[in-house]
Design an enzyme around this catalytic site. Structure first.
Site, PDB file in Angstrom:
ATOM      1  N   ASP A  31       0.830  -1.067   0.054  1.00 51.78           N
ATOM      2  CA  ASP A  31      -0.088  -0.154  -0.052  1.00 51.78           C
ATOM      3  C   ASP A  31       1.167   1.328  -0.072  1.00 51.78           C
ATOM      4  OD1 ASP A  31      -2.490   1.933   0.397  1.00 51.78           O
ATOM      5  OD2 ASP A  31      -1.524   1.664   2.361  1.00 51.78           O
ATOM      6  N   ASP A  33       0.067   5.074   0.831  1.00 54.40           N
ATOM      7  CA  ASP A  33      -0.087   6.118   1.909  1.00 54.40           C
ATOM      8  C   ASP A  33      -0.027   5.676   3.528  1.00 54.40           C
ATOM      9  OD1 ASP A  33      -0.010   8.762   3.182  1.00 54.40           O
ATOM     10  OD2 ASP A  33      -2.164   9.521   2.541  1.00 54.40           O
TER      11      ASP A  33
END
Length: 310
Positions: A31, A33
């Site tokens: 992922d 952020d």
């Protein structure tokens, strides 16, 4: 014995265990952020981790629920932060949504888009035309709204993040979705977007739920934790679920995606979810919640650096 398996979950990753884990995987899905950057700052050590993984021959991919950026925008941001990444390795929901409509649904026709310019660009890139981008202000009286002008070519409604979301857009989506055979796709169900200092703003999930409530229909979502996000990667690269690691900061999207797809999972504590959240899920005795418990956790992705440099 499933309880033994759950008991062994949520192990702190350090020392020899890191090397052992990395030796057993060929592909790592990250992922973005909260995992490799926060806002506009790379998480210290993250670029080195990504670049060393690639040097060691690992396939590295980026899977994000953010629908406001194209793959190219992501690649540019990553390059500016010191990550050695190519556009093909990035799977955002704007791109995955366009792929889903084209390759899975075989969409013939236009999309009514509640979404961002990035979504517009990714749809165009696969040859799908859209209508709806930008503001849609109230016109006429209440009696006129159900007869709002509709584009006869529209065969699907797509909902992503849209800062221009309005009553009129909600109404137009309802009218399109009342037509027979119309497709309904959402990018993701994250209800809040976390900001610095523990603050948050409403996320795409809020807009999607509003449209679902109005249309009295459920959308098919392509983003995490939906299986499609992994399928999208697997359709283009030789990734074997049993030799894959999913790294994320959210239990309900990243870790659940990993569980749904049979990948091993690593939680990093530089983003949304906490160790206490994971422990709560583990102790709940509820299978749905236990699917959100990671196999491993680290304070920060930088914790794996020594094993990569050794």
């Amino acid at each position: 014995n499933s309880s033994a398996k759950v008991g062994a979950k949520c192990v702190r990753l350090n020392g020899a265990l890191i090397k052992q884990l990395l030796d057993s995987v060929d592909s790592v899905l990250f992922d973005c952020d909260g995992v490799i950057w926060r806002g506009d700052q790379a998480i210290p050590g993250a670029p080195q981790v990504i670049n060393l993984l690639k040097q060691k021959g690992k396939h590295v991919f980026f899977v994000t629920n953010n629908s406001t950026k194209t793959r190219k925008m992501y690649a540019d941001k990553m390059a500016s932060l010191g990550f050695n990444v190519s556009e093909e390795e990035i799977f955002g929901t704007a791109y995955c949504c366009a792929r889903y409509l084209k390759s899975v649904c075989g969409l013939e026709g236009k999309v009514y888009l509640i979404g961002s310019p990035a979504m517009e660009q990714e749809l165009e890139a696969v040859g799908i035309r859209q209508t709806g981008a930008g503001p849609d202000l109230i016109a006429g009286k209440q009696n006129d709204w159900a007869n709002v002008a509709l584009d006869p070519e529209v065969k699907a409604v797509v909902v992503g993040f849209d800062e221009h979301f309005s009553y009129m857009k909600l109404n137009r989506a309802l009218q399109y979705l009342s037509q027979r055979g119309s497709l309904f796709v959402g990018t993701n169900r994250d209800t809040r977007l976390p900001l610095e200092e523990g603050r948050a703003v409403p996320g795409t999930g809020c807009l999607l739920q509003a449209v679902e409530t109005a249309a009295q229909r459920q959308a098919h979502t392509v983003g995490k934790p939906s299986h499609y996000m992994f399928d999208c990667v697997a359709s283009q690269f030789p990734v074997e679920p049993g030799r894959c690691l999913m790294v994320g900061d959210r239990l309900d999207t990243d870790i659940l995606l990993g569980s749904n797809c049979g990948l091993r999972t690593l939680l990093t504590l530089t983003g949304v979810s906490t160790l206490a959240d994971a422990e709560e899920h583990r102790a709940s005795g509820c299978p749905q919640r236990q699917a959100m418990v990671p196999d491993y956790y680290v304070e920060s992705i930088a914790d794996v650096l020594p094993a990569l440099q050794g």
